[in-house]
Motif scaffolding. Structure first.
Motif, PDB file in Angstrom:
ATOM      1  N   GLY A   1       0.820  -1.215   0.000  1.00 11.45           N
ATOM      2  CA  GLY A   1       0.000   0.000   0.000  1.00 11.45           C
ATOM      3  C   GLY A   1       0.848   1.258   0.000  1.00 11.45           C
ATOM      4  O   GLY A   1       0.607   2.186  -0.772  1.00 11.45           O
ATOM      5  N   ALA A   2       1.848   1.303   0.858  1.00 13.98           N
ATOM      6  CA  ALA A   2       2.727   2.477   0.923  1.00 13.98           C
ATOM      7  C   ALA A   2       3.496   2.654  -0.376  1.00 13.98           C
ATOM      8  O   ALA A   2       3.663   3.787  -0.861  1.00 13.98           O
TER       9      ALA A   2
ATOM     10  N   ALA B   1      -4.725   2.421   2.540  1.00 15.69           N
ATOM     11  CA  ALA B   1      -4.664   2.224   3.988  1.00 15.69           C
ATOM     12  C   ALA B   1      -4.177   0.811   4.297  1.00 15.69           C
ATOM     13  O   ALA B   1      -4.368  -0.110   3.494  1.00 15.69           O
ATOM     14  N   PRO B   2      -3.547   0.622   5.448  1.00 17.23           N
ATOM     15  CA  PRO B   2      -3.057  -0.720   5.801  1.00 17.23           C
ATOM     16  C   PRO B   2      -4.179  -1.757   5.729  1.00 17.23           C
ATOM     17  O   PRO B   2      -5.296  -1.516   6.188  1.00 17.23           O
TER      18      PRO B   2
ATOM     19  N   LEU C   1     -12.772  -1.319  -1.957  1.00 18.29           N
ATOM     20  CA  LEU C   1     -14.070  -0.773  -2.356  1.00 18.29           C
ATOM     21  C   LEU C   1     -14.757  -0.071  -1.179  1.00 18.29           C
ATOM     22  O   LEU C   1     -15.373   0.984  -1.358  1.00 18.29           O
ATOM     23  N   LYS C   2     -14.637  -0.625   0.022  1.00 13.53           N
ATOM     24  CA  LYS C   2     -15.216   0.024   1.216  1.00 13.53           C
ATOM     25  C   LYS C   2     -14.541   1.361   1.467  1.00 13.53           C
ATOM     26  O   LYS C   2     -15.192   2.354   1.796  1.00 13.53           O
ATOM     27  N   GLU C   3     -13.217   1.395   1.326  1.00 12.49           N
ATOM     28  CA  GLU C   3     -12.461   2.628   1.571  1.00 12.49           C
ATOM     29  C   GLU C   3     -12.813   3.719   0.562  1.00 12.49           C
ATOM     30  O   GLU C   3     -12.703   4.904   0.855  1.00 12.49           O
ATOM     31  N   LEU C   4     -13.241   3.304  -0.626  1.00  7.45           N
ATOM     32  CA  LEU C   4     -13.552   4.260  -1.699  1.00  7.45           C
ATOM     33  C   LEU C   4     -15.057   4.389  -1.940  1.00  7.45           C
ATOM     34  O   LEU C   4     -15.469   4.825  -3.003  1.00  7.45           O
TER      35      LEU C   4
END
Length: 194
Positions: free
Chosen positions: A77-78, A146-147, A160-163
């Motif tokens: 992710g990073a 995000a981690p 998908l939840k994060e976006l």
């Protein structure tokens, strides 16, 4: 952009190597890199290869065609976030990253992703294993990186939840090659599975 691992024995496709051995896994990975390169050659866009360890000169990726950079970050992710930041800081209006382990990837998938960003905030190419093989954005959405448990079957669902507040287009679901059984559908890789 494409993310690659430096093709070295014992350092690529570890899950695949458990099923077919390290030497065969390296051979398969080199073929996957060749395939990725052939797909990218057919798309008329700026291209960048992000290396896992060290940037290589005079390798598979032509120095005159590809920008070359080293991945930075402690997890996937990073590293992806830093590559997207780099591209947007260099004034790119659409940024798409692909993996380098998809024998089903075609130029049409990348072109569809580019076109999708005309009317969507984000485009994602889902992988059959629950991850994704392509991620594209026209502005940076940091929360997508995000981690999370990278490399697991929940990566796509978590992303998908994060976006969830963004307009997202999903592409065709493709098979990425992580395990020996992922090679079975392909005649090219039959010698590794028989």
């Amino acid at each position: 952009m494409t993310f690659t691992r430096n093709p070295e024995l014992g350092k690529v496709k570890s899950r695949l190597a458990k099923g077919i051995g390290e030497k065969a896994a390296l051979e398969v990975y080199i073929q996957l890199l060749e395939h990725t390169k052939s797909v990218l050659q057919q798309i008329d866009v700026d291209k960048c290869v992000w290396y896992s360890v060290a940037v290589r000169k005079n390798d598979l990726w032509n120095d005159k065609i590809y920008q070359k950079k080293a991945q930075i970050g402690d997890d996937l992710g990073a590293r992806m976030l830093n590559s997207f930041k780099d591209a947007f800081q260099n004034n790119y209006e659409k940024v798409i990253i692909i993996g380098s382990d998809l024998y089903d990837l075609r130029p049409t998938h990348i072109q569809e992703a580019i076109d999708a960003l005309d009317t969507n905030d984000v485009v994602i190419g889902p992988a059959k294993d629950g991850g994704y093989y392509l991620l594209g954005m026209k502005t940076l959405h940091e929360k997508a990186f995000a981690p999370k448990a990278w490399g697991t079957e929940t990566v796509l669902a978590d992303t998908l939840k994060e976006l969830d507040s963004q307009k997202i287009q999903l592409l065709e679901t493709l098979n990425d090659i992580d395990y020996a059984e992922d090679l079975l559908p392909y005649e090219t890789f039959k010698k590794y599975t028989s």
